[in-house]
Scaffold this motif. Structure first.
Motif, mmCIF file in Angstrom:
data_model
loop_
_atom_site.group_PDB
_atom_site.id
_atom_site.type_symbol
_atom_site.label_atom_id
_atom_site.label_comp_id
_atom_site.label_asym_id
_atom_site.label_seq_id
_atom_site.Cartn_x
_atom_site.Cartn_y
_atom_site.Cartn_z
ATOM 1 N N ASN A 46 0.746 -1.379 -0.112
ATOM 2 C CA ASN A 46 0.138 -0.126 0.166
ATOM 3 C C ASN A 46 0.650 1.239 0.036
ATOM 4 O O ASN A 46 0.542 2.373 -0.662
ATOM 5 C CB ASN A 46 -0.821 -0.050 1.141
ATOM 6 C CG ASN A 46 -2.322 -0.840 1.050
ATOM 7 O OD1 ASN A 46 -2.713 -0.944 -0.142
ATOM 8 N ND2 ASN A 46 -2.580 -1.651 2.023
ATOM 9 N N GLU A 94 1.563 2.890 -3.491
ATOM 10 C CA GLU A 94 0.558 3.698 -3.989
ATOM 11 C C GLU A 94 0.640 3.363 -5.579
ATOM 12 O O GLU A 94 0.488 4.137 -6.411
ATOM 13 C CB GLU A 94 0.635 5.207 -3.842
ATOM 14 C CG GLU A 94 0.639 5.483 -2.286
ATOM 15 C CD GLU A 94 0.893 7.105 -2.228
ATOM 16 O OE1 GLU A 94 1.102 7.849 -3.203
ATOM 17 O OE2 GLU A 94 0.510 7.667 -1.044
ATOM 18 N N ARG A 103 -5.667 -1.442 -4.153
ATOM 19 C CA ARG A 103 -5.591 -1.305 -2.781
ATOM 20 C C ARG A 103 -5.150 -2.914 -2.238
ATOM 21 O O ARG A 103 -5.753 -3.710 -3.020
ATOM 22 C CB ARG A 103 -6.220 -0.514 -1.899
ATOM 23 C CG ARG A 103 -6.482 0.801 -2.069
ATOM 24 C CD ARG A 103 -5.376 1.595 -1.371
ATOM 25 N NE ARG A 103 -5.589 1.498 0.050
ATOM 26 C CZ ARG A 103 -4.294 2.183 0.779
ATOM 27 N NH1 ARG A 103 -3.363 2.736 -0.006
ATOM 28 N NH2 ARG A 103 -4.415 2.130 2.074
ATOM 29 N N ARG A 118 -5.473 -5.558 0.893
ATOM 30 C CA ARG A 118 -6.007 -5.911 2.216
ATOM 31 C C ARG A 118 -5.284 -7.072 2.753
ATOM 32 O O ARG A 118 -4.978 -8.243 2.252
ATOM 33 C CB ARG A 118 -7.256 -6.373 2.210
ATOM 34 C CG ARG A 118 -8.088 -6.749 3.445
ATOM 35 C CD ARG A 118 -9.545 -6.828 3.199
ATOM 36 N NE ARG A 118 -9.756 -8.006 2.571
ATOM 37 C CZ ARG A 118 -9.877 -9.436 2.911
ATOM 38 N NH1 ARG A 118 -9.727 -9.710 4.636
ATOM 39 N NH2 ARG A 118 -10.008 -10.305 2.279
ATOM 40 N N HIS A 124 -10.005 -0.758 -7.433
ATOM 41 C CA HIS A 124 -10.767 0.269 -7.377
ATOM 42 C C HIS A 124 -10.962 0.890 -8.705
ATOM 43 O O HIS A 124 -11.988 1.852 -8.990
ATOM 44 C CB HIS A 124 -10.616 1.037 -6.238
ATOM 45 C CG HIS A 124 -9.429 1.931 -6.290
ATOM 46 N ND1 HIS A 124 -9.028 3.025 -6.961
ATOM 47 C CD2 HIS A 124 -8.232 1.302 -5.513
ATOM 48 C CE1 HIS A 124 -7.851 3.430 -6.654
ATOM 49 N NE2 HIS A 124 -7.153 2.415 -5.843
ATOM 50 N N THR A 157 1.872 -4.177 -11.227
ATOM 51 C CA THR A 157 1.424 -4.655 -9.802
ATOM 52 C C THR A 157 2.095 -6.049 -9.584
ATOM 53 O O THR A 157 2.597 -6.062 -8.356
ATOM 54 C CB THR A 157 0.031 -4.660 -9.814
ATOM 55 O OG1 THR A 157 -0.444 -3.560 -10.194
ATOM 56 C CG2 THR A 157 -0.382 -5.133 -8.400
#
Length: 370
Positions: free
Chosen positions: A265, A268, A273, A275, A299, A309
């Motif tokens: 996280n 950025e 995001r 969890r 999102h 990512t």
């Protein structure tokens, strides 16, 4: 709500689009019309001369796990012979295709837009076989669920060609199956029954089409969205979430801890995001063992960059767990997924693999849609 008109729907309405006197359909559970009628049934009802069916990895009915398929059989619904193509190429595949007696191969399988997803390589191998045997080949085109405006990641190095990548494509290729078939450039009688109403910037929801699981670990469009990045974890000892209800969205290992989500996280990364979570795979890596890791929550799908990512997640795991993260195996599978050994060499050196990912581009050449 209107829907994109797929190649299969168009062919069922106009059988002349295929040609041929003896058709062999390459398909799986994704081969359906928008009302969920199987393409096999729709084409037979339209009077097309289907004489054989061909199944890819996971099989014609989609019952087999990754790396497996269903054996040759007779389809009980139609009485047509079913030929298993998985792990066949060259002369071995030619013998199967020739034995089927077809003069035209028809491809109707949904892809997910990642180079290491194998269905387009089944198409590639069968296109090559059609070229060698002098057969026609028809692609019934379907949407790329990741859209068609972005390609991401480096091209495959031909020295690392395998069934998870046979042609120099980026990891996220941004093309439809019909566009790929044209790009491959085989000397075959190739026809693409194009879609009507599909735009390159469409999300899956905007197509109005039902989502049918392409394979047993691709349950939702959300899975497909993250897969070009988190699929790289298949080449490591991290669980990529197989054996859970959210494969490829859940990633973790017995040695991971709360630092992993916090560090991710902190990067950025665009559109996503992370969890902190625990899960216990029911099969595959760490089966029956509680592992800690993250769930990806995308999102902003248009901003999200799955390959960037995935590299960021690998690099962060390497930094946090240098003595535990393993990416080497006897087959160096991570090299095959990435399409070269640059990623594993980067990890070994402790360098940031995100430097290997060029800025995202737009697909070019052999494009059938605007």
């Amino acid at each position: 709500m209107s829907h994109v008109r797929t190649g299969a729907e168009r062919l069922a309405a106009d059988p002349a689009l295929a040609g041929g006197a003896r058709l062999g359909l390459i398909t799986n559970p994704t081969g359906v019309l928008p009302d969920l009628t199987p393409t096999t049934d729709a084409l037979l009802a339209a009077g097309l001369p289907l004489t054989a069916l061909f199944g890819p990895e996971h099989g014609l009915r989609g019952t087999a796990q990754a790396g497996s398929s269903e054996r040759d059989a007779v389809d009980p619904a139609t009485g047509l012979p079913v030929f298993d193509t998985h792990e066949l190429s060259g002369d071995d595949l030619d013998r199967v295709v020739a034995a089927s007696g077809v003069d035209t191969l028809v491809f109707d399988i949904a892809d997910v837009g990642a180079r290491f997803y194998t269905f387009v390589w089944t198409m590639y191998d069968l296109l090559a076989s059609a070229a060698r045997l002098g057969l026609s080949f028809v692609v019934l085109d379907r949407p790329n669920p990741l859209g068609g405006t972005v390609e991401e990641g480096p091209l495959l190095d031909p020295a690392f060609a395998s069934f998870v990548g046979r042609f120099p494509l980026p990891v996220r290729h941004g093309r439809t199956a019909g566009e790929l078939a044209a790009l491959f450039g085989f000397d075959a009688d190739l026809r693409v029954v194009t879609m009507e109403g599909w735009r390159r910037d469409m999300s899956w929801a905007e197509t109005g089409l039902p989502w049918v699981m392409p394979s047993v670990n691709m349950p939702t469009p959300d899975t497909a969205l993250v897969y070009p990045g988190t699929g790289l974890f298949e080449g490591t000892n991290f669980s990529e979430g197989r054996g859970t209800t959210r494969p490829f969205e859940l990633v973790g290992a017995p040695y991971a801890d709360e630092r992993y989500a916090a560090a991710l996280n902190g990067l950025e990364l665009p559109g996503v995001r992370f969890r902190d979570t625990w899960f216990t795979p029911t099969f595959h890596k760490h089966a029956g063992v509680p592992v800690r890791g993250v769930q990806l929550h995308v999102h902003d799908p248009r901003a999200f960059r799955p390959v960037l990512t995935g590299l960021s997640m690998l690099h962060t795991a390497r930094v946090l767990y240098p003595d535990d993260l393993v990416w080497k195996g006897d087959d160096l599978f991570l090299d095959l997924l990435w399409g070269s050994d640059t990623l594993t060499r980067c990890l070994e050196a402790g360098d940031d693999p995100r430097e290997l990912c060029p800025p995202p581009g737009r697909p070019e050449g052999h494009l059938l849609y605007s």
